[in-house]
Design a protein around this motif. Sequence first.
Motif, PDB file in Angstrom:
ATOM      1  N   ALA A 120      38.804  54.888  -7.017  1.00 36.11           N
ATOM      2  CA  ALA A 120      37.866  55.981  -6.737  1.00 36.11           C
ATOM      3  C   ALA A 120      36.664  55.797  -7.669  1.00 36.11           C
ATOM      4  CB  ALA A 120      38.541  57.320  -7.006  1.00 36.11           C
ATOM      5  N   PRO A 121      35.502  56.360  -7.312  1.00 36.35           N
ATOM      6  CA  PRO A 121      34.315  56.175  -8.157  1.00 36.35           C
ATOM      7  C   PRO A 121      34.564  56.503  -9.632  1.00 36.35           C
ATOM      8  CG  PRO A 121      33.682  57.166  -6.073  1.00 36.35           C
ATOM      9  CD  PRO A 121      35.178  57.085  -6.062  1.00 36.35           C
ATOM     10  N   ALA A 122      35.386  57.517  -9.915  1.00 35.18           N
ATOM     11  CA  ALA A 122      35.637  57.901 -11.319  1.00 35.18           C
ATOM     12  C   ALA A 122      36.301  56.768 -12.114  1.00 35.18           C
ATOM     13  CB  ALA A 122      36.510  59.143 -11.372  1.00 35.18           C
ATOM     14  N   ASP A 123      37.041  55.893 -11.432  1.00 39.13           N
ATOM     15  CA  ASP A 123      37.695  54.776 -12.126  1.00 39.13           C
ATOM     16  C   ASP A 123      36.675  53.781 -12.680  1.00 39.13           C
ATOM     17  OD1 ASP A 123      40.404  55.555 -11.604  1.00 39.13           O
ATOM     18  OD2 ASP A 123      40.102  54.944  -9.524  1.00 39.13           O
ATOM     19  N   LEU A 124      35.483  53.799 -12.111  1.00 39.74           N
ATOM     20  CA  LEU A 124      34.451  52.833 -12.545  1.00 39.74           C
ATOM     21  C   LEU A 124      33.422  53.474 -13.471  1.00 39.74           C
ATOM     22  CD1 LEU A 124      35.738  50.933 -10.482  1.00 39.74           C
ATOM     23  CD2 LEU A 124      33.450  50.247  -9.790  1.00 39.74           C
ATOM     24  N   LEU A 152      30.678  49.998  -1.622  1.00 43.54           N
ATOM     25  CA  LEU A 152      29.583  50.943  -1.378  1.00 43.54           C
ATOM     26  C   LEU A 152      29.929  52.309  -1.981  1.00 43.54           C
ATOM     27  CD1 LEU A 152      26.921  50.855   0.250  1.00 43.54           C
ATOM     28  CD2 LEU A 152      28.190  51.759   2.198  1.00 43.54           C
ATOM     29  N   GLU A 153      31.178  52.720  -1.759  1.00 50.02           N
ATOM     30  CA  GLU A 153      31.655  54.021  -2.259  1.00 50.02           C
ATOM     31  C   GLU A 153      31.670  54.042  -3.793  1.00 50.02           C
ATOM     32  OE1 GLU A 153      35.730  54.706  -0.984  1.00 50.02           O
ATOM     33  OE2 GLU A 153      36.011  56.124  -2.634  1.00 50.02           O
ATOM     34  N   THR A 226      21.940  44.307  -6.027  1.00 46.84           N
ATOM     35  CA  THR A 226      21.640  45.517  -6.795  1.00 46.84           C
ATOM     36  C   THR A 226      21.737  46.719  -5.874  1.00 46.84           C
ATOM     37  OG1 THR A 226      20.047  44.180  -8.037  1.00 46.84           O
ATOM     38  CG2 THR A 226      19.990  46.563  -8.406  1.00 46.84           C
ATOM     39  N   ARG A 227      22.574  47.676  -6.269  1.00 48.44           N
ATOM     40  CA  ARG A 227      22.774  48.878  -5.431  1.00 48.44           C
ATOM     41  C   ARG A 227      21.501  49.717  -5.459  1.00 48.44           C
ATOM     42  NH1 ARG A 227      23.887  52.168  -1.782  1.00 48.44           N
ATOM     43  NH2 ARG A 227      25.625  53.622  -1.889  1.00 48.44           N
TER      44      ARG A 227
END
Length: 228
Positions: A120-124, A152-153, A226-227
């Motif tokens: 999940a995004p919080a893991d990163l 992407l997420e 690059t995002r």
Amino acid sequence: MQRDFWEERWQKGETGFHQDILNPYLAYFYGEKGPALAARQSLKVFVPLCGKSLDMLWLAQNGYQVLGIECSDIAIKDFFQEHKLEYRVEPGQPFIRYVSEEKTGQSRIEILHGDFFDLAPADLEGITDIYDRASMIALPETMRLDYFKKMLELQTEGMRTLLITLTYPQQEMDGPPFSVTENELNELYGEAFKIDKLLGKDILVDEPRFQQRGLSSLYETAYKLTRK
Ligand SMILES: C[S@@+](CC[C@H](N)C(=O)[O-])C[C@H]1O[C@@H](n2cnc3c(N)ncnc32)[C@H](O)[C@@H]1O
């Protein structure tokens, strides 16, 4: 190419993808061409599908914090044991965390044992950079779409990826590694990411194992994504 395929490869020691030498693109783009040593302390590199890559050790010995994810605990334990790194194991769900704390000459290395697709995004949190060697190309086409969606997420604006791909006539060999074309990359990542092609070269002459598997060409390319 589900988790059990890879877990079995680690159990049987069929790990031809593992490199005993540092990846030259990593040394160049994160070393020579990378930020000054002092600036690296604030950088944290995510290494998806990390195996027991030596590149993680180099990153940590060169000022970067490292977060890997790997579905095989054999690979993770091998990594810490082969490099004589002390580590602790923190149980949890969906990931078990293997952590080697910062010490003189080495930044923190943390490897999550579990499935990349459960992230999940919080893991990163805190991740600034992503190093993808033999991760995207480890997956067949349908899974690469899921991999892209997850990337992407997970990524926020400004995150940079050093992506290394291989391109070859897919009909000449079953993967892994799978062929990823520039076209596919543009189609998948083109809208949400800025894509810079950094370097590319024909490597077939240096890869007898792929010549033996029948390839007529094999092209390696490094990209910076690059995002947006
Ligand atoms: C081709 S290897 C590359 C390893 C590493 N990036 C390197 O350069 O040596 C792919 C790795 O991804 C792991 N893997 C495959 N699917 C995974 C998943 N869904 N979640 C976490 N790890 C996975 C495999 O166990 C394997 O170690």
